[in-house]
Design a protein around this motif. Sequence first.
Motif, PDB file in Angstrom:
ATOM      1  N   ASP A 211       0.842  -1.199   0.000  1.00 16.72           N
ATOM      2  CA  ASP A 211       0.000   0.000   0.000  1.00 16.72           C
ATOM      3  C   ASP A 211       0.876   1.248   0.000  1.00 16.72           C
ATOM      4  O   ASP A 211       2.048   1.216   0.370  1.00 16.72           O
ATOM      5  CB  ASP A 211      -0.893   0.028   1.248  1.00 16.72           C
ATOM      6  CG  ASP A 211      -1.974  -1.048   1.209  1.00 16.72           C
ATOM      7  OD1 ASP A 211      -2.365  -1.444   0.095  1.00 16.72           O
ATOM      8  OD2 ASP A 211      -2.408  -1.469   2.297  1.00 16.72           O
ATOM      9  N   VAL A 212       0.258   2.370  -0.337  1.00 17.34           N
ATOM     10  CA  VAL A 212       0.984   3.635  -0.383  1.00 17.34           C
ATOM     11  C   VAL A 212       1.489   4.047   1.003  1.00 17.34           C
ATOM     12  O   VAL A 212       2.569   4.618   1.135  1.00 17.34           O
ATOM     13  CB  VAL A 212       0.082   4.752  -0.960  1.00 17.34           C
ATOM     14  CG1 VAL A 212       0.776   6.084  -0.948  1.00 17.34           C
ATOM     15  CG2 VAL A 212      -0.355   4.395  -2.362  1.00 17.34           C
ATOM     16  N   ASP A 213       0.721   3.729   2.051  1.00 19.92           N
ATOM     17  CA  ASP A 213       1.116   4.111   3.405  1.00 19.92           C
ATOM     18  C   ASP A 213       1.986   3.053   4.089  1.00 19.92           C
ATOM     19  O   ASP A 213       2.230   3.120   5.290  1.00 19.92           O
ATOM     20  CB  ASP A 213      -0.108   4.428   4.255  1.00 19.92           C
ATOM     21  CG  ASP A 213      -1.050   3.238   4.386  1.00 19.92           C
ATOM     22  OD1 ASP A 213      -0.898   2.270   3.609  1.00 19.92           O
ATOM     23  OD2 ASP A 213      -1.935   3.286   5.252  1.00 19.92           O
TER      24      ASP A 213
ATOM     25  N   VAL B  38       7.576   0.888   4.187  1.00 19.96           N
ATOM     26  CA  VAL B  38       8.703   0.818   3.258  1.00 19.96           C
ATOM     27  C   VAL B  38       8.847   2.113   2.461  1.00 19.96           C
ATOM     28  O   VAL B  38       9.936   2.472   2.028  1.00 19.96           O
ATOM     29  CB  VAL B  38       8.574  -0.404   2.317  1.00 19.96           C
ATOM     30  CG1 VAL B  38       7.516  -0.181   1.254  1.00 19.96           C
ATOM     31  CG2 VAL B  38       9.906  -0.744   1.669  1.00 19.96           C
ATOM     32  N   PHE B  39       7.754   2.865   2.325  1.00 19.65           N
ATOM     33  CA  PHE B  39       7.796   4.109   1.562  1.00 19.65           C
ATOM     34  C   PHE B  39       8.023   5.336   2.440  1.00 19.65           C
ATOM     35  O   PHE B  39       8.104   6.448   1.949  1.00 19.65           O
ATOM     36  CB  PHE B  39       6.491   4.298   0.770  1.00 19.65           C
ATOM     37  CG  PHE B  39       6.261   3.209  -0.232  1.00 19.65           C
ATOM     38  CD1 PHE B  39       7.139   2.990  -1.278  1.00 19.65           C
ATOM     39  CD2 PHE B  39       5.158   2.373  -0.116  1.00 19.65           C
ATOM     40  CE1 PHE B  39       6.925   1.977  -2.195  1.00 19.65           C
ATOM     41  CE2 PHE B  39       4.938   1.362  -1.036  1.00 19.65           C
ATOM     42  CZ  PHE B  39       5.813   1.163  -2.073  1.00 19.65           C
TER      43      PHE B  39
END
Length: 105
Positions: free
Chosen positions: A31-33, A36-37
Motif C-alpha cells: 500500500d501507499v502508506d 517501506v515508503f
Amino acid sequence: MAMTLKKKNDLPPAPKLPTPAQILDDLKAADVDDPVFFEPSVSSNGRSDDSFQIAKEFMITTTKLRESDSVLEKQKTLLQQNYEDLRIMSEEIRKQATEALSNIY
C-alpha cells in the motif's frame, strides 16, 4: 592428548535472500502508506526533525514538571500554615465562646 570442543551451532540456517523479482513484486503489492515508503525528514544538521522535536518537547516538559513540583511544594507549605492558623483561630474562638456562655449562666 588435548581435546578441542567445538560449540554446537543451535541456530537454524539463514533463510535465502529474496530475488530482485520477488522484491519488486512485494513493492508493487504494498500500500501507499506502507512503512517501506516512509522517508523521515532529515534536517541539514543530519538529525531527524521528528526525533529532534520529540526530544526538545521532552526537555521542555521535564523542565515544566520540575517547576510545577517546586510550585506545588510552596503551595503545600502555605496550605499547611493556613490550616495551622485556622486551627489556632478556631480554638481561640471556641475558648471565647465558652467563656462568654459561662458568664451568661
